[in-house]
Design an enzyme around this catalytic site. Structure first.
Site, PDB file in Angstrom:
ATOM      1  N   TYR A  72     -35.643  50.695 -26.476  1.00  0.00           N
ATOM      2  CA  TYR A  72     -34.984  50.072 -25.313  1.00  0.00           C
ATOM      3  C   TYR A  72     -35.941  49.894 -24.140  1.00  0.00           C
ATOM      4  O   TYR A  72     -35.578  50.133 -22.992  1.00  0.00           O
ATOM      5  CB  TYR A  72     -33.747  50.888 -24.891  1.00  0.00           C
ATOM      6  CG  TYR A  72     -33.000  51.481 -26.054  1.00  0.00           C
ATOM      7  CD1 TYR A  72     -32.391  50.653 -27.008  1.00  0.00           C
ATOM      8  CD2 TYR A  72     -32.923  52.854 -26.241  1.00  0.00           C
ATOM      9  CE1 TYR A  72     -31.735  51.190 -28.101  1.00  0.00           C
ATOM     10  CE2 TYR A  72     -32.258  53.398 -27.327  1.00  0.00           C
ATOM     11  CZ  TYR A  72     -31.671  52.555 -28.263  1.00  0.00           C
ATOM     12  OH  TYR A  72     -31.027  53.087 -29.346  1.00  0.00           O
ATOM     13  N   HIS A  73     -37.167  49.432 -24.436  1.00  0.00           N
ATOM     14  CA  HIS A  73     -38.188  49.264 -23.399  1.00  0.00           C
ATOM     15  C   HIS A  73     -38.755  47.849 -23.377  1.00  0.00           C
ATOM     16  O   HIS A  73     -39.976  47.670 -23.349  1.00  0.00           O
ATOM     17  CB  HIS A  73     -39.343  50.251 -23.629  1.00  0.00           C
ATOM     18  CG  HIS A  73     -38.969  51.683 -23.561  1.00  0.00           C
ATOM     19  ND1 HIS A  73     -39.757  52.692 -24.089  1.00  0.00           N
ATOM     20  CD2 HIS A  73     -37.903  52.308 -23.015  1.00  0.00           C
ATOM     21  CE1 HIS A  73     -39.187  53.863 -23.876  1.00  0.00           C
ATOM     22  NE2 HIS A  73     -38.050  53.656 -23.231  1.00  0.00           N
ATOM     23  N   PRO A  74     -37.960  46.783 -23.355  1.00  0.00           N
ATOM     24  CA  PRO A  74     -38.534  45.443 -23.356  1.00  0.00           C
ATOM     25  C   PRO A  74     -39.263  45.136 -22.042  1.00  0.00           C
ATOM     26  O   PRO A  74     -38.787  45.475 -20.959  1.00  0.00           O
ATOM     27  CB  PRO A  74     -37.317  44.534 -23.539  1.00  0.00           C
ATOM     28  CG  PRO A  74     -36.170  45.316 -22.995  1.00  0.00           C
ATOM     29  CD  PRO A  74     -36.479  46.744 -23.333  1.00  0.00           C
TER      30      PRO A  74
END
Length: 541
Positions: A473-475
């Protein structure tokens, strides 16, 4: 009548909340903050461990799915993103990680003057209110950073000692002078509550007359006069509205929504925009490109000593934990389950840490992902051990599905597109097995539940990774910062190339993804971006 403000910020997420506070501090400038979601005043948002309940809550979560990913066997990847005041910082696991100093020195080396480690450290410190005095941290800032080492589950110590046995250094501060090594993660909480930027920056500023927050306000288009951004069109409770910006429009929608709004407004690859029926204003081919993300896999181990499963699986345990939290905001409900881990080199040839490790004293092997609730772990003692490559080299992209602002964009992560990323994955998989076989952790493990001891060797380990790995969840990087307008979207002052009066300030501007969780560096970018805006405003008076 069309409302007018000095600045319009699109997105009350991690960055937008910081900007709203800083731009209204001196009372000179009026700010409109638009948020597509609603209020963050929910116990499941504010109670730290409650983020498991927000993981699939469409009321506060965009709940994106990617396009099928070839490297994951054609699986889609589920990308939760905050659609709520506070953004993804209201639904994340609160882990506070700045990244490695080298990450930012690399940004500077790519032509981004003023973004090296020595340049950005003051902005990290400015935002912080750290638990103890340190030359490497700030105190008295808006956002509290909690050292959880005194409160972490005791089994975390077995992981740290096993990693030390293998030669990895212990670190008493993974955000300090020596961020390499293994230790306890720090988290953004204050007094047992989530310390999102909404709580730390936005809510204290809402009493200011110069700040107006509009929730359920979905930005649909940036308004231009020629090539100058002059406002934003948005929908709110069924109405089509517009607001004008006397000075600047600032996009803080994150790595998905910021490039989406640019493209909807005519800034993007001209051929793509024409294909979906949008007239280009600027042919900016880098918009939506250069997408990066961390991808991880978890190994699950059954043990003979108690873990958080023993505390939070039984009904009576849930009641006890709830009563303790209500009494003094302490206990397991006041923490994240990501309690320890670190940044390590997989072998001596690595010049910098290439793997991030996570150790969580809890497991969920019996519950499908789509049905998981954080308060229902497995009915036996177990933990999970995870890794992800720190600095993947693969780049994906985001594109519009159509010209309708209500339709989700198409996300192409393009995971494992380079051999370097595959090599890091294999090294990480082998390292997880090695740590589990090392005392004192090995002494308490009774069984490797997933993937199982029979899964070994590079071919099997890579196949397992492709079958089970998913986003952390680190775009980032879809509006990449850089000096060249042909290959980047914003300049070093976060101004969009090719137009005036428009900036992007959020994780989408990262030139490369940082080593670790991305919330803290996003706060830093917002702090530095706000300072730049105020500097430029002063010079224009």
């Amino acid at each position: 009548m069309t409302e007018e403000y000095d600045y319009i910020i699109v997105g009350a997420g991690t960055a937008g909340c910081v900007l709203a506070n800083r731009l209204t501090e001196d009372g000179k400038y009026s700010v409109l903050l638009l948020e597509a979601g609603g209020s963050d005043r929910s116990i499941w948002i504010q109670m730290p461990i409650g983020y498991g309940r927000t993981f699939f809550d469409k009321r506060i979560n965009w709940m994106y799915d990617t396009a099928p990913v070839e490297a994951l066997g054609g699986r889609q990847s589920y990308w939760p993103r905050g659609k709520v005041v506070g953004g993804s910082g209201s639904i994340n696991a609160m882990v506070y990680v700045r990244g490695q100093p080298r990450d930012f020195d690399d940004w500077k080396a790519l032509g981004n003057a003023g973004w090296g480690w020595d340049d950005v450290l003051p902005y990290f410190k400015k935002s912080e209110d750290f638990d103890w005095h340190s030359a490497h941290h700030g105190q008295g800032g808006p956002q509290h950073v909690t050292d959880i080492s005194p409160f972490a589950h005791p089994i975390c110590r077995s992981f740290i000692e096993a990693a030390q046995t293998l030669g990895f250094a212990a670190s008493n501060d993974l955000n300090g002078g020596k961020p390499e090594g293994v230790g306890y993660y720090q988290i953004n909480t204050r007094g047992g509550w989530r310390a999102s930027t909404a709580n730390a920056f936005l809510h204290p500023a809402r009493k200011r007359k110069t700040l107006k927050l509009k929730t359920m306000a979905h930005a649909t288009r940036i308004l231009f006069e020629g090539r100058r951004a002059v406002g934003v069109a948005y929908t709110c409770k069924g109405a089509q509205l517009e607001a004008k910006a006397r000075r600047e429009v600032i996009l803080s929608g994150g790595a998905i929504n910021s490039p989406q709004l640019l493209m909807l407004s005519g800034i993007g690859d001209a051929s793509h925009l024409k294909n979906v029926g949008i007239e280009p204003i600027v042919d900016a081919k880098a918009v939506g490109r250069n997408l990066q993300d961390h991808i991880a896999v978890s190994y699950f181990y059954k043990v003979r000593t108690p873990t958080l499963n023993d505390v939070l699986h039984p009904f009576v345990g849930k009641i006890r934990a709830g009563l303790r939290y209500m009494a003094d905001r302490a206990g397991p409900l006041s923490l994240s389950v990501n309690q320890s881990g670190g940044f390590v080199r997989s072998d001596a040839t690595q010049k910098h840490p290439n793997l991030q490790l996570y150790f969580s004293p809890v497991s969920y092997t019996k519950t499908p992902l789509s049905e998981r609730k954080l308060l229902n772990p497995d009915p036996f003692s177990a933990f999970l051990l995870s890794h992800n490559p720190c600095r993947p080299t693969s780049r994906g992209h985001i594109e519009l599905a159509c010209a309708d602002p209500a339709k989700y964009p198409v996300i192409h992560p393009n995971y494992l597109a380079t051999q370097a990323d595959i090599d890091d994955v294999l090294a990480g998989n082998r390292l997880l097995k090695q740590i589990a076989r090392t005392k004192p952790l090995a002494d308490i493990i009774t069984e490797e539940l997933i993937p199982g001891a029979h899964v070994d060797g590079d071919e099997a380990l890579l196949a397992d990774f492709r079958a089970r790995a998913d986003t952390v969840y680190h775009p980032t990087s879809t509006c990449m910062m850089g000096p060249d307008a042909a290959t980047s979207v914003v300049d070093v002052r976060l101004r969009v190339h090719g137009v005036d009066g428009l900036r992007v300030i959020d994780a989408s501007v990262f030139p490369t993804i940082t080593s670790g969780n991305t919330n803290a560096p996003t706060v830093m970018v917002a702090e530095k971006g706000a300072a730049m805006i105020l500097e430029d405003a002063k010079s224009m008076r």
